[in-house]
Scaffold this motif. Structure first.
Motif, PDB file in Angstrom:
ATOM      1  N   ARG A 166       1.056  -1.289  -0.065  1.00  0.00           N
ATOM      2  CA  ARG A 166      -0.218  -0.098   0.196  1.00  0.00           C
ATOM      3  C   ARG A 166       0.911   1.163  -0.206  1.00  0.00           C
ATOM      4  NH1 ARG A 166      -3.787  -3.037   3.386  1.00  0.00           N
ATOM      5  NH2 ARG A 166      -2.878  -1.984   5.306  1.00  0.00           N
ATOM      6  N   ALA A 167       1.962   1.107   0.974  1.00  0.00           N
ATOM      7  CA  ALA A 167       2.930   2.482   0.580  1.00  0.00           C
ATOM      8  C   ALA A 167       3.598   2.570  -0.507  1.00  0.00           C
ATOM      9  CB  ALA A 167       3.747   2.217   1.736  1.00  0.00           C
ATOM     10  N   LEU A 168       3.832   1.387  -1.129  1.00  0.00           N
ATOM     11  CA  LEU A 168       4.535   1.742  -2.741  1.00  0.00           C
ATOM     12  C   LEU A 168       3.550   2.251  -3.562  1.00  0.00           C
ATOM     13  CD1 LEU A 168       7.223   1.163  -3.622  1.00  0.00           C
ATOM     14  CD2 LEU A 168       6.653  -1.160  -4.467  1.00  0.00           C
ATOM     15  N   ASP A 172       4.229   9.034  -4.348  1.00  0.00           N
ATOM     16  CA  ASP A 172       4.407   9.707  -5.658  1.00  0.00           C
ATOM     17  C   ASP A 172       5.613   9.609  -6.313  1.00  0.00           C
ATOM     18  OD1 ASP A 172       3.831  11.762  -7.613  1.00  0.00           O
ATOM     19  OD2 ASP A 172       4.048  13.255  -6.220  1.00  0.00           O
ATOM     20  N   GLY A 173       5.833   8.708  -7.073  1.00  0.00           N
ATOM     21  CA  GLY A 173       7.262   8.453  -7.749  1.00  0.00           C
ATOM     22  C   GLY A 173       7.817   7.118  -7.013  1.00  0.00           C
ATOM     23  N   THR A 174       9.077   7.203  -6.550  1.00  0.00           N
ATOM     24  CA  THR A 174       9.771   6.192  -6.055  1.00  0.00           C
ATOM     25  C   THR A 174      10.173   6.106  -4.668  1.00  0.00           C
ATOM     26  OG1 THR A 174      11.965   6.921  -6.493  1.00  0.00           O
ATOM     27  CG2 THR A 174      10.802   5.585  -8.335  1.00  0.00           C
ATOM     28  N   LEU A 198       8.794  -7.998  -3.468  1.00  0.00           N
ATOM     29  CA  LEU A 198       7.938  -7.560  -4.666  1.00  0.00           C
ATOM     30  C   LEU A 198       8.360  -7.415  -5.964  1.00  0.00           C
ATOM     31  CD1 LEU A 198       5.697  -4.761  -2.411  1.00  0.00           C
ATOM     32  CD2 LEU A 198       4.915  -6.989  -3.089  1.00  0.00           C
ATOM     33  N   SER A 199       9.706  -7.075  -5.962  1.00  0.00           N
ATOM     34  CA  SER A 199      10.323  -6.833  -7.155  1.00  0.00           C
ATOM     35  C   SER A 199      10.399  -8.236  -7.857  1.00  0.00           C
ATOM     36  CB  SER A 199      11.556  -6.272  -6.792  1.00  0.00           C
ATOM     37  OG  SER A 199      12.456  -6.220  -7.877  1.00  0.00           O
ATOM     38  N   VAL A 200      10.863  -9.091  -7.104  1.00  0.00           N
ATOM     39  CA  VAL A 200      11.137 -10.685  -7.573  1.00  0.00           C
ATOM     40  C   VAL A 200       9.812 -11.133  -8.074  1.00  0.00           C
ATOM     41  CG1 VAL A 200      11.673 -13.157  -7.064  1.00  0.00           C
ATOM     42  CG2 VAL A 200      13.073 -11.206  -6.159  1.00  0.00           C
ATOM     43  N   THR A 201       8.611 -10.909  -7.441  1.00  0.00           N
ATOM     44  CA  THR A 201       7.490 -11.230  -7.971  1.00  0.00           C
ATOM     45  C   THR A 201       6.733 -10.459  -9.163  1.00  0.00           C
ATOM     46  OG1 THR A 201       6.447 -10.456  -6.120  1.00  0.00           O
ATOM     47  CG2 THR A 201       7.064 -12.539  -5.850  1.00  0.00           C
ATOM     48  N   ARG A 219      15.799   2.116  -5.584  1.00  0.00           N
ATOM     49  CA  ARG A 219      14.609   2.653  -5.409  1.00  0.00           C
ATOM     50  C   ARG A 219      13.225   1.831  -6.247  1.00  0.00           C
ATOM     51  NH1 ARG A 219      14.919   7.355  -2.864  1.00  0.00           N
ATOM     52  NH2 ARG A 219      12.738   7.766  -3.395  1.00  0.00           N
ATOM     53  N   TYR A 220      12.235   1.836  -5.516  1.00  0.00           N
ATOM     54  CA  TYR A 220      11.281   0.947  -5.919  1.00  0.00           C
ATOM     55  C   TYR A 220       9.880   1.875  -6.432  1.00  0.00           C
ATOM     56  CZ  TYR A 220      14.351  -1.949  -3.244  1.00  0.00           C
ATOM     57  OH  TYR A 220      15.295  -2.779  -2.658  1.00  0.00           O
ATOM     58  N   HIS A 221       9.015   1.394  -7.364  1.00  0.00           N
ATOM     59  CA  HIS A 221       7.994   1.882  -7.676  1.00  0.00           C
ATOM     60  C   HIS A 221       6.968   0.768  -7.919  1.00  0.00           C
ATOM     61  CE1 HIS A 221       8.126   1.560 -12.168  1.00  0.00           C
ATOM     62  NE2 HIS A 221       9.347   1.834 -11.964  1.00  0.00           N
ATOM     63  N   TRP A 222       5.671   1.022  -7.670  1.00  0.00           N
ATOM     64  CA  TRP A 222       4.709  -0.152  -8.002  1.00  0.00           C
ATOM     65  C   TRP A 222       4.580  -0.196  -9.451  1.00  0.00           C
ATOM     66  CZ3 TRP A 222       2.763  -3.775  -5.429  1.00  0.00           C
ATOM     67  CH2 TRP A 222       1.761  -4.555  -5.710  1.00  0.00           C
ATOM     68  N   HIS A 223       4.428  -1.593  -9.988  1.00  0.00           N
ATOM     69  CA  HIS A 223       4.492  -2.197 -11.192  1.00  0.00           C
ATOM     70  C   HIS A 223       3.182  -2.113 -11.729  1.00  0.00           C
ATOM     71  CE1 HIS A 223       5.344  -5.041 -14.628  1.00  0.00           C
ATOM     72  NE2 HIS A 223       5.200  -3.862 -15.325  1.00  0.00           N
ATOM     73  N   ASP A 224       2.355  -1.183 -12.341  1.00  0.00           N
ATOM     74  CA  ASP A 224       1.020  -1.239 -12.827  1.00  0.00           C
ATOM     75  C   ASP A 224       0.990  -2.223 -13.993  1.00  0.00           C
ATOM     76  OD1 ASP A 224      -0.323   0.134 -10.842  1.00  0.00           O
ATOM     77  OD2 ASP A 224       0.662   2.099 -11.928  1.00  0.00           O
TER      78      ASP A 224
END
Length: 225
Positions: A166-168, A172-174, A198-201, A219-224
């Motif tokens: 949810r935080a990811l 707003d961005g990464t 989350l990245s691996v999956t 740095r991470y961002h959600w993958h839509d």
């Protein structure tokens, strides 16, 4: 020991890549080159086993180096390291017989994984003859991927994973692991573990931010999807 030639036009990036390679057991960098012509000269002098090849070189496109290596009689393997994402470029690299294609930006673990897989494939062909199709498949990297399991790794909870997710999503961005930890109320180490999961999956994408010194920040961002 596998001897590596790093071909990269940016001096600082080449130094980073050299450090990454030298940290992997069984590999050592024997030289660097900052353009295609230097790469050809260095290959002749140093006889590397593996060339880490950037594509955006100042004097020629990186893939044009490969046939010239072959014409000169060098049988070294080539691993592309580039920001080039065009499908035709990737197909061209495959046609040229590169052993791997690693997109920038990446970190030490990304390169380590590919070097170790390369070393394993190389070892599969060290004998005079292969024992069967399985050896051929392993040499070509055609090893079945492990089954994807929906369960979290040991020590991780569904509730915390959902908080990090949810935080990811709301960012707003990464987010860095430290920023995520502050928002969720975790330690930085725990936050990074969940973010990496989350990245691996495939639910998060990792980018690297390079600073003035030290290791790049993940740095991470959600993958839509």
């Amino acid at each position: 020991m596998i001897d590596v030639l790093v071909v990269e036009d940016d001096f600082m990036v080449a130094r980073i890549h050299r450090g990454f390679v030298d940290s992997v057991d069984g590999f050592r960098v024997v030289g660097t080159a900052n353009c295609g012509e230097q790469a050809l000269t260095a290959a002749a002098e140093l006889q590397p086993d593996l060339v880490l090849l950037d594509l955006y070189l100042p004097d020629m496109f990186g893939l044009d180096v490969v046939p010239r290596l072959r014409t000169a009689g060098h049988d070294c393997d080539v691993m592309v390291i580039s920001a080039a994402r065009e499908a035709e470029t990737v197909r061209g690299a495959v046609r040229q017989g590169v052993v791997d294609y690693l997109l920038k930006p990446f970190d030490a673990d990304d390169l380590r994984d590919r070097l170790e897989r390369y070393s394993a494939r190389r070892s599969n062909l060290s004998a005079g003859m292969v024992s069967g199709q399985a050896d051929v498949d392993r040499a070509l990297g055609r090893v079945a991927a492990p089954p994807v399991t929906p369960t979290l790794p040991k020590g991780m909870s569904v509730e915390t994973s959902e908080l990090v997710e949810r935080a990811l999503r709301a960012a707003d961005g990464t987010l860095s692991a430290a920023e995520c930890a502050t928002r969720v109320g975790l330690s930085r180490v725990s936050a990074r573990r969940y973010l990496e999961y989350l990245s691996v999956t495939g639910r998060a994408v990792v980018t690297l931010r390079y600073g003035q010194a030290g290791r790049p920040e993940r740095r991470y961002h959600w993958h839509d999807r």
